[in-house]
Design an enzyme around this catalytic site. Structure first.
Site, PDB file in Angstrom:
ATOM      1  N   THR A 191      42.928  36.848  42.740  1.00 40.89           N
ATOM      2  CA  THR A 191      41.125  37.830  42.108  1.00 40.89           C
ATOM      3  C   THR A 191      39.832  36.820  42.617  1.00 40.89           C
ATOM      4  O   THR A 191      39.545  37.154  43.730  1.00 40.89           O
ATOM      5  CB  THR A 191      41.400  37.839  40.688  1.00 40.89           C
TER       6      THR A 191
ATOM      7  N   ALA B 238      21.941  27.714  52.776  1.00 42.07           N
ATOM      8  CA  ALA B 238      22.934  26.125  53.047  1.00 42.07           C
ATOM      9  C   ALA B 238      21.812  25.428  53.751  1.00 42.07           C
ATOM     10  O   ALA B 238      22.065  23.744  54.555  1.00 42.07           O
ATOM     11  CB  ALA B 238      24.017  26.633  53.222  1.00 42.07           C
TER      12      ALA B 238
ATOM     13  N   ARG C  24      50.963  37.845  51.537  1.00 38.17           N
ATOM     14  CA  ARG C  24      49.684  38.523  50.462  1.00 38.17           C
ATOM     15  C   ARG C  24      48.692  37.561  51.186  1.00 38.17           C
ATOM     16  O   ARG C  24      47.258  38.846  51.258  1.00 38.17           O
ATOM     17  CB  ARG C  24      49.498  38.669  49.092  1.00 38.17           C
TER      18      ARG C  24
ATOM     19  N   VAL D  16      32.212  27.931  33.875  1.00 32.91           N
ATOM     20  CA  VAL D  16      32.372  28.792  32.376  1.00 32.91           C
ATOM     21  C   VAL D  16      31.308  30.012  32.690  1.00 32.91           C
ATOM     22  O   VAL D  16      31.033  29.667  33.185  1.00 32.91           O
ATOM     23  CB  VAL D  16      31.406  27.624  31.860  1.00 32.91           C
TER      24      VAL D  16
ATOM     25  N   ILE E 184      27.500  34.051  35.609  1.00 33.17           N
ATOM     26  CA  ILE E 184      26.247  33.029  34.716  1.00 33.17           C
ATOM     27  C   ILE E 184      25.732  31.823  34.964  1.00 33.17           C
ATOM     28  O   ILE E 184      26.820  31.248  34.995  1.00 33.17           O
ATOM     29  CB  ILE E 184      26.579  33.641  33.042  1.00 33.17           C
TER      30      ILE E 184
ATOM     31  N   LYS F  62      36.169  26.019  27.523  1.00 35.66           N
ATOM     32  CA  LYS F  62      34.396  26.576  28.100  1.00 35.66           C
ATOM     33  C   LYS F  62      33.728  25.426  27.053  1.00 35.66           C
ATOM     34  O   LYS F  62      32.191  24.810  27.719  1.00 35.66           O
ATOM     35  CB  LYS F  62      34.320  27.922  28.325  1.00 35.66           C
TER      36      LYS F  62
HETATM   37  N1  HSE Z   1      39.956  34.856  30.978  1.00 35.82           N
HETATM   38  C1  HSE Z   1      38.568  34.308  31.054  1.00 35.82           C
HETATM   39  C2  HSE Z   1      37.652  35.736  29.890  1.00 35.82           C
HETATM   40  C3  HSE Z   1      38.499  34.934  32.283  1.00 35.82           C
HETATM   41  O1  HSE Z   1      38.588  36.593  29.692  1.00 35.82           O
HETATM   42  O2  HSE Z   1      36.915  35.570  29.326  1.00 35.82           O
HETATM   43  C4  HSE Z   1      37.551  34.021  32.842  1.00 35.82           C
HETATM   44  O3  HSE Z   1      37.213  32.059  32.185  1.00 35.82           O
END
Ligand code: HSE
Length: 446
Positions: A18, A38, A54, A137, A141, A210
């Protein structure tokens, strides 16, 4: 006039799921703007993924594709390795090899950094390479950037964040639509928010990873995931969501880290993830669905809040590419003059301890099932008073018709957790208290 001061930076991508495909797409779509920022082109020249069919379809001839991740991290043509595999296993081996081979690393892997970050950053410092992790994290953001650079003048007092989109989505949908936990979790998985192992989301582990990283950056301490206190949302009951609303609160899964100061002296750091009551008038209480928000309190700046998408292909790619641009800009800088991995110079990290959960200070929501008899509330409040726990609010339900028992909900002022637990043990021993006491932490965030 060309904006390119140097030749292109060549990037190797480990994993094109993803986030990897989002990174490929955004880097290609915004190539001109990114190059202008950059000062040189950033090109993904090699991709390693086990699903080569893929991966080849996604890459469509724009980069070399194979399944040989070990060869990619050893490839002399690669300047920066982007690790998007996740987990602590092969990803750790590949990141360490990339560093040993003198490559800079960009990773979205919060689990890896929360658990093995100290070792990884030390290796990177020895080799003079950067390890960038904005995407680890709160997805898109730029909270790492904000904490590490934008707020660098501040002594950070605390951080409270909704940093797991899956659980916030589940809590929002359950409250708004009355959907079941399992139905909403399945939706979160379909939407690509949930971790490969969704227990990491619902048991609070992902948020724990996080907040561990944020805590290290905020307070200049090593990453210490093993000392984080983690509770997820699986034990949460809908009755508590309802009672919390009646009292003017929302329940969110919060990651909290706070510098505990007693008599003007910092005694330790709180590091915890758990369901939390928050006043509904706070901005962060109104963060719904899969959105993330991080609230930071600094001594100079006051309160700041950062809000956005914490997961998904392009929001996370936004953070990965920001790191790529940062690394590209700093490639020629003296390693000693780059932004330190954990915001503080490595030799200046603090040994301020992470406090055991019993020593944290917060407010509490308590729910009890009691016999509807005279003196019951007085007995309970006396126990709390004996423990020097001050009560903020009490809600007592009318007993249902024909019943002689009811729920009492108490909100306390801030106190020490050990004190509350001792009081709860005494309350539960009362013959008029008919069930275990449900205890949920409450943060006024003021
Ligand atoms: N599984 C995490 C969430 C994805 O639901 O926020 C992002 O770190």
């Amino acid at each position: 006039m060309s904006v390119e001061k140097f030749g292109p930076v060549r990037v190797g991508l480990l994993g094109i799921g993803t986030v990897g495909s989002g990174t490929f797409e955004v880097l290609s779509r915004n190539a001109a703007e990114i190059t202008r920022r950059a000062g040189r082109r950033i090109e993904i020249t090699r991709v390693a993924d086990l699903d080569t069919a893929r991966a080849s379809a996604l890459v469509a001839g724009r980069a070399r594709v194979d399944a040989d991740a070990r060869a990619l991290v050893a490839d002399p043509e690669i300047d920066i390795v982007v690790e998007l595999i996740g987990g602590y296993g092969i990803a750790r081996e590949l990141v360490m090899s990339a560093i040993e081979n003198g490559k800079h690393v960009v990773t979205a892997n919060k689990a890896l950094l929360a658990v093995h970050g100290n070792e990884i950053f030390a290796a990177a410092s020895r080799k003079g390479v950067m390890v960038a992790f904005e995407a680890a994290v709160a997805g898109g953001i730029p909270i790492i950037k904000a904490l590490r650079e934008g707020l660098t003048a501040n002594r950070i007092d605390w951080i409270a964040g909704i940093i797991n989109g899956t659980t916030n989505f589940i809590l929002s949908e359950m409250r708004d639509k009355g959907l079941s936990f399992d139905t909403v979790l399945a939706q979160a998985q379909q939407l690509g928010y949930a971790e490969a192992d969704p227990t990491f989301d619902i048991e609070g582990v992902d948020a724990g990873h996080k907040i561990t990283i944020l805590s290290a950056i905020a307070f200049g301490i090593p990453v210490q995931f093993g000392k984080a206190h983690i509770e997820g949302i699986t034990g949460l009951q809908s009755a508590d969501i309802t009672y919390a609303e009646q009292l003017g609160y929302r329940i969110k899964l919060l990651g909290v880290t706070r510098r505990r100061v007693v008599d003007g002296r910092a005694i330790g750091v709180e590091l915890r993830v758990h369901p939390t009551l928050i006043p509904e008038r706070r901005l962060i209480a109104n963060v719904e669905g899969a959105m993330n928000a991080v609230w930071v309190k600094g001594d100079a700046v006051g309160h700041t809040m950062y809000y956005g998408k914490g997961a998904g292909a392009e929001p996370t790619a936004s953070a990965v590419i920001a790191d790529l641009v940062d690394v590209a800009r700093m490639l020629t800088a003296d390693p000693g003059n780059r932004v330190p991995h954990l915001a503080f110079q490595a030799e200046s990290l603090s040994d301020l301890p992470v406090l055991p959960i019993g020593e944290i200070e917060t407010a509490y929501y308590l729910r009890l099932r009691v016999a509807d008899e005279p003196g019951v509330l007085a007995d309970i409040t006396r126990i709390l008073a004996d423990a020097a726990i001050s009560i903020d609010a009490v809600l007592q339900r009318e007993p249902a018709e024909g019943e002689n028992q009811t729920d009492i909900i108490l909100l306390t002022h801030r106190t020490i957790e050990n004190r509350v637990d001792a009081a709860i043990a005494r309350i539960q021993a009362l013959s008029t208290v008919l069930s275990g006491v449900t205890r949920i932490r409450l943060e006024e965030l003021n």
